[in-house]
Design a protein around this motif. Sequence first.
Motif, mmCIF file in Angstrom:
data_model
loop_
_atom_site.group_PDB
_atom_site.id
_atom_site.type_symbol
_atom_site.label_atom_id
_atom_site.label_comp_id
_atom_site.label_asym_id
_atom_site.label_seq_id
_atom_site.Cartn_x
_atom_site.Cartn_y
_atom_site.Cartn_z
ATOM 1 N N LEU A 154 -0.838 -1.024 -9.918
ATOM 2 C CA LEU A 154 -0.049 0.209 -9.871
ATOM 3 C C LEU A 154 -0.396 1.019 -8.631
ATOM 4 C CD1 LEU A 154 1.645 2.643 -11.024
ATOM 5 C CD2 LEU A 154 -0.459 3.343 -12.189
ATOM 6 N N TYR A 155 -1.667 1.224 -8.382
ATOM 7 C CA TYR A 155 -2.074 2.017 -7.220
ATOM 8 C C TYR A 155 -1.614 1.385 -5.915
ATOM 9 C CZ TYR A 155 -5.159 4.589 -10.462
ATOM 10 O OH TYR A 155 -5.652 5.353 -11.489
ATOM 11 N N LEU A 156 -1.622 0.056 -5.848
ATOM 12 C CA LEU A 156 -1.159 -0.632 -4.636
ATOM 13 C C LEU A 156 0.329 -0.412 -4.389
ATOM 14 C CD1 LEU A 156 -3.039 -4.054 -4.920
ATOM 15 C CD2 LEU A 156 -3.433 -2.274 -3.197
ATOM 16 N N LYS A 157 1.098 -0.282 -5.476
ATOM 17 C CA LYS A 157 2.548 -0.119 -5.350
ATOM 18 C C LYS A 157 2.956 1.350 -5.149
ATOM 19 C CE LYS A 157 4.652 -4.223 -6.273
ATOM 20 N NZ LYS A 157 3.542 -5.165 -6.271
ATOM 21 N N THR A 158 2.010 2.264 -5.263
ATOM 22 C CA THR A 158 2.327 3.697 -5.187
ATOM 23 C C THR A 158 1.459 4.390 -4.135
ATOM 24 O OG1 THR A 158 0.822 4.077 -7.071
ATOM 25 C CG2 THR A 158 3.176 3.838 -7.560
ATOM 26 N N THR A 159 0.307 4.887 -4.547
ATOM 27 C CA THR A 159 -0.553 5.695 -3.684
ATOM 28 C C THR A 159 -0.904 5.002 -2.368
ATOM 29 O OG1 THR A 159 -1.514 6.592 -5.713
ATOM 30 C CG2 THR A 159 -2.671 7.078 -3.653
ATOM 31 N N TYR A 160 -1.176 3.697 -2.426
ATOM 32 C CA TYR A 160 -1.660 2.981 -1.238
ATOM 33 C C TYR A 160 -0.578 2.142 -0.559
ATOM 34 C CZ TYR A 160 -6.252 4.345 -2.972
ATOM 35 O OH TYR A 160 -7.330 5.079 -3.403
ATOM 36 N N LYS A 161 0.643 2.313 -0.996
ATOM 37 C CA LYS A 161 1.738 1.466 -0.511
ATOM 38 C C LYS A 161 1.909 1.520 1.010
ATOM 39 C CE LYS A 161 6.676 0.597 -1.332
ATOM 40 N NZ LYS A 161 7.872 1.056 -2.090
ATOM 41 N N LYS A 162 1.760 2.702 1.584
ATOM 42 C CA LYS A 162 1.988 2.864 3.024
ATOM 43 C C LYS A 162 0.696 2.841 3.827
ATOM 44 C CE LYS A 162 6.228 5.505 2.257
ATOM 45 N NZ LYS A 162 6.891 6.827 2.387
ATOM 46 N N ASP A 163 -0.426 2.688 3.158
ATOM 47 C CA ASP A 163 -1.700 2.642 3.870
ATOM 48 C C ASP A 163 -1.777 1.364 4.703
ATOM 49 O OD1 ASP A 163 -4.684 2.006 4.242
ATOM 50 O OD2 ASP A 163 -4.730 4.039 3.428
ATOM 51 N N PRO A 164 -2.144 1.456 5.984
ATOM 52 C CA PRO A 164 -2.197 0.260 6.833
ATOM 53 C C PRO A 164 -3.083 -0.854 6.281
ATOM 54 C CG PRO A 164 -2.440 2.249 8.157
ATOM 55 C CD PRO A 164 -2.470 2.693 6.727
ATOM 56 N N VAL A 165 -4.124 -0.504 5.541
ATOM 57 C CA VAL A 165 -5.030 -1.506 4.994
ATOM 58 C C VAL A 165 -4.353 -2.339 3.903
ATOM 59 C CG1 VAL A 165 -7.171 -1.829 3.658
ATOM 60 C CG2 VAL A 165 -7.124 -0.245 5.600
ATOM 61 N N PHE A 166 -3.459 -1.712 3.136
ATOM 62 C CA PHE A 166 -2.894 -2.377 1.965
ATOM 63 C C PHE A 166 -1.395 -2.659 2.057
ATOM 64 C CE2 PHE A 166 -6.585 -0.044 0.199
ATOM 65 C CZ PHE A 166 -7.278 -1.114 -0.335
ATOM 66 N N LYS A 167 -0.773 -2.324 3.173
ATOM 67 C CA LYS A 167 0.693 -2.385 3.224
ATOM 68 C C LYS A 167 1.257 -3.786 2.982
ATOM 69 C CE LYS A 167 0.945 -2.588 8.299
ATOM 70 N NZ LYS A 167 1.523 -3.927 8.441
ATOM 71 N N ASP A 168 0.483 -4.837 3.286
ATOM 72 C CA ASP A 168 0.978 -6.202 3.096
ATOM 73 C C ASP A 168 0.342 -6.909 1.896
ATOM 74 O OD1 ASP A 168 2.640 -6.066 5.378
ATOM 75 O OD2 ASP A 168 0.922 -6.512 6.678
ATOM 76 N N ALA A 169 -0.452 -6.188 1.124
ATOM 77 C CA ALA A 169 -1.201 -6.813 0.026
ATOM 78 C C ALA A 169 -0.304 -7.149 -1.166
ATOM 79 C CB ALA A 169 -2.328 -5.894 -0.423
#
Length: 270
Positions: A154-169
């Motif tokens: 959930l956090y990957l699809k929301t809060t961290y979605k645009k973070d450069p570290v996680f954008k392609d995860a």
Amino acid sequence: MSKLRILYAATEIDPFLNTTKVAELLRRLPAGMQEMGCEIRIFVPRFGIINERKNRLHEVVRLSGINIAVGDDEKPLVIKVASIPTAKLQVYFIDNEDYFHRKSALVDKDDHFHADNDERAIFFCKGVLETVKKLGWSPNIVHCSDWMTGLIPLYLKTTYKKDPVFKDAKSVFSIYNNEFPEKFEGNILEKAKMLDIDDQMLNSLKTADFSGFVKIGMDYADTVVRSDEDFSDNLNGMFQEYASRKTLSQVATDENLHSSYLALYNELAN
């Protein structure tokens, strides 16, 4: 092609703690992926039952010191690391004095379920992502194992979605037969919230129990894997409901374990 980068988050890993099948798979799978050329990071909670001296855990000061919000409370995050003796693998431990220093995992010496296990899970999920962000290491795959990791997709699809570290995860959520009957107390939705998350996204958590964490992991993960175990009618019903909307990933559990998972990871990453 650059190395596939895989982040593993789980409730336990052998040899530091081994009470369920999660610990065994987390010992085998990352080691096999590393031998096949993947870059690996592993995160687990630093339950107080883990002997720090025996296992040579030590704090990583540069990664510690972040405050993690759980509802209205903010608690300091401490990161410790140790190496698996027989493998060239390092394990990161999410620690906090209030949540993880008691000499037990999910139940106390009288077999009573810790009332704040939901908060410990939320702290763990947020702590993993904040630490990886601080590391500046971008995973292609985030493989979450067991109920305690259910909020990470959930956090990957929301809060961290645009973070450069996680954008392609892409996320994988593995489910184990570690069901418990206890209900969590307090406003679990408020505890779990982060930026860009509203109450509707957290609907599955309203049951405030094991099923809620599993359902939310299933809702937001890019794929779901069920472990090779017998499941309760409740969990089998959840699998059937999920399978009516998405596809459950099938992976080998025999000598083809590593190649089977590598194929799944590559399919998700490409």
